[in-house]
Design an enzyme around this catalytic site. Structure first.
Site, short mmCIF file in Angstrom:
data_model
loop_
_atom_site.label_atom_id
_atom_site.label_comp_id
_atom_site.label_asym_id
_atom_site.label_seq_id
_atom_site.Cartn_x
_atom_site.Cartn_y
_atom_site.Cartn_z
N SER A 158 4.69 2.77 7.72
CA SER A 158 4.35 1.56 6.95
C SER A 158 5.54 1.08 6.14
CB SER A 158 3.19 1.85 6.00
OG SER A 158 1.97 1.60 6.61
N HIS A 164 0.82 -1.22 0.00
CA HIS A 164 0.00 0.00 0.00
C HIS A 164 0.85 1.26 0.00
CE1 HIS A 164 0.21 -0.10 4.57
NE2 HIS A 164 0.31 1.21 4.36
N ASP A 208 0.32 -7.60 1.77
CA ASP A 208 0.71 -6.20 1.90
C ASP A 208 2.22 -6.05 1.96
OD1 ASP A 208 0.36 -3.47 1.95
OD2 ASP A 208 0.06 -3.36 4.11
#
Length: 526
Positions: free
Chosen positions: A206, A98, A130
């Site tokens: 992230s 992402h 992910d």
């Protein structure tokens, strides 16, 4: 999972914050060209990191630019950032899907050096795990992190390294593993299990590293969650799952159609699926015509309205490599329903009553809407017809009836919020009848429509047109009956022209029209 609200902690989740932190301004440092990288002191080492002090040299900030969409918003250009870490001396970096998927340009700052930005390209991504692997354009050599072999159990001390909130300053936080195998389903990933820890991470973390006290990788940070208690939890994809996926991604995409997606449920719109926030150029989704802003509602006939990525990933994990996958999307921009195939025929618009008749439905009426967005499947007593109807249409009957007046009963399903009101022409609902044409004489579609049309003498007659879905063809008429719109449709399937389904429905608002579309797309007949 029930009481958690998960947050992506990468570039797309923090558009406003990152855009201001990374865009132009008097305090932005001058960026050195790629040619100057070899002279940078941050990439002087060319070996595995051996301790926490030197870990900084192998952690990177990833800057991305491109197009992103969010539900209810128009197309947006964005400049965002996330984190990542080097795993080899030749510039291989691990981050989250992402963070990078859907971006048009990727550059990387290595080791906290904000004066050097190096272009990078994507080698492979996994939407369901992910994870993503990218490679720097400059060959290095670079310092890198290695995977830990420690047993992951509470209260193992861990450190989260990355670049939160778009700040180019390298940041490390400390905590412990609180749970070694927490549930890993979020609305943008479906991981078998993840590490739950309390080393604070924020948007921009992230894809960053979670390491042990020796600077060895134990996981990849990817999510945070707020609880009803007011506390927060942080999550990382564990080494035992991440490392094998990373090795696969060095060879190309896995469990991916090339979208940056998020599970989406809008009860007011009666719409659920995977909202496409970004599309990777050249991927299966891009080639089929999927665009940012689309909502993928089904893949291979599987409904994706569950609110997590679980069903979406089950389909991707079951599909053969490069095999066609049927896909159905709703396009907000044009209010169209489109169907096609990934790795096959491109998306094409299909018929939708919600789109075609939205201007004809009464305005301001409120009876019988499918407000919850939930549907239940009904099957008639003979087991020959089955259909999904809104849960609010709970006044139902599945007994056979002679609605055609031919002396024999036919398989029938009735459903409405209040069937007496529907039958008296006052409320939403539907009646579905399976007709064996050979058994009731010669009846074509117009003759069947005429038989219902005669009972609508007090209504203003509207259109009579042909229509087609993905698996059937039909003909319909409409009638404006004051406080509701009557839609009568005769539907047949090409493989069985001697059988037809008669659908008599009333819509009091656009939500009912959407429900009728769902009814037509989910019915089966034997």
């Amino acid at each position: 999972m029930k009481n958690r609200h998960f947050f992506m902690y990468g570039s797309f989740a923090v558009l406003a914050l990152v855009a201001s932190a990374c865009s132009g301004g008097s305090d932005k440092p001058a960026v050195t060209s790629v040619a100057a990288v070899s002279a940078s002191t941050t990439v002087a080492a060319a070996a595995g990191v051996k301790d926490l002090a030197s870990m900084k040299n192998a952690v990177v900030q990833i800057l991305v630019e491109g197009e992103i969409r969010d539900p209810g918003d128009g197309s947006k250009g964005f400049a965002g950032s996330g984190s990542g870490f080097l795993i080899s001396a030749d510039g291989i970096i691990v981050t989250n899907n992402h963070v990078v998927t859907g971006s048009g340009a990727i550059t990387v700052r290595v080791g906290g050096d904000k004066n050097v930005e190096i272009p990078a390209k994507v080698l492979g991504v996994s939407e369901c795990s992910d994870l993503a692997v990218i490679k720097l354009a400059s060959t290095g050599p670079y310092p890198f992190l290695t995977w830990s072999k420690k047993v992951l159990q509470p209260p193992l001390e861990v450190y989260a390294a990355g670049f939160p909130l778009g700040d180019p300053e390298y940041t490390v936080t400390r905590g412990v593993i609180s749970k070694a195998q927490a549930a890993g389903d979020t609305n943008w990933a479906s991981v078998a299990h993840v590490i739950e820890h309390d080393a604070n991470i924020q948007p921009g973390n992230s894809g960053g590293a979670l390491v042990d006290n020796e600077g060895k990788l134990v996981g990849v940070n990817y999510a945070g969650a707020d609880l009803e208690t007011g506390t927060s939890q942080f999550f990382a994809i564990a080494e035992d799952l991440a490392q094998p996926v990373v090795q696969q991604l060095l060879k190309g995409d896995q469990e991916s159609i090339g979208v940056n997606g998020r599970a989406f449920v809008d009860k007011d719109l009666n719409l659920a699926g995977v909202f496409v926030r970004g599309v990777a150029p050249g991927g299966a989704a891009s080639k089929s015509g999927v665009k940012p802003g689309d909502v993928i509602t089904t893949l291979n006939g599987v409904d994706l309205g569950g609110g997590t990525y679980s069903q979406y990933c089950k389909v991707l994990r079951s599909a053969r490599d490069n095999a066609p996958i049927s896909i159905r999307v709703v396009r907000f921009d044009t209010q169209q329903v489109l169907e096609g195939e990934l790795n096959g025929k491109p998306l094409e618009a299909v018929f939708s009553f919600a789109e075609t008749l939205k201007e004809e439905v009464p305005k301001g009426a409120s009876t019988g809407p499918a407000k919850s967005g939930d549907f239940v499947r009904l099957t008639d007593d003979s087991g020959r017809i089955s259909v999904e109807v809104p849960v609010e249409w709970s006044d139902t009957s599945t007994e056979g009836k002679d609605l055609l007046g031919v002396g024999t009963s036919q398989p029938t399903i009735l459903a409405a919020p209040s069937y007496p009101e529907f039958d008296n022409g006052q409320g939403a609902g539907m009646a579905m009848v399976l007709i064996d044409l050979a058994g009731v004489g010669t009846l074509d579609k117009d003759t069947l429509l005429d038989s219902v049309d005669q009972s609508l003498s007090d209504c203003q007659k509207g259109t009579r047109n042909d229509f087609a879905g993905d698996k059937f063809t039909g003909r319909y008429l409409t009638a404006d009956c004051g406080n509701n719109l009557v839609i009568v449709a005769v539907v047949s399937k090409p493989e069985n022209p001697d059988q037809a389904v008669l659908l008599i429905s009333r819509a009091t608002n656009e939500s009912d029209l959407t429900a009728i579309d769902r009814i037509l797309s989910t019915f089966t007949a034997k």
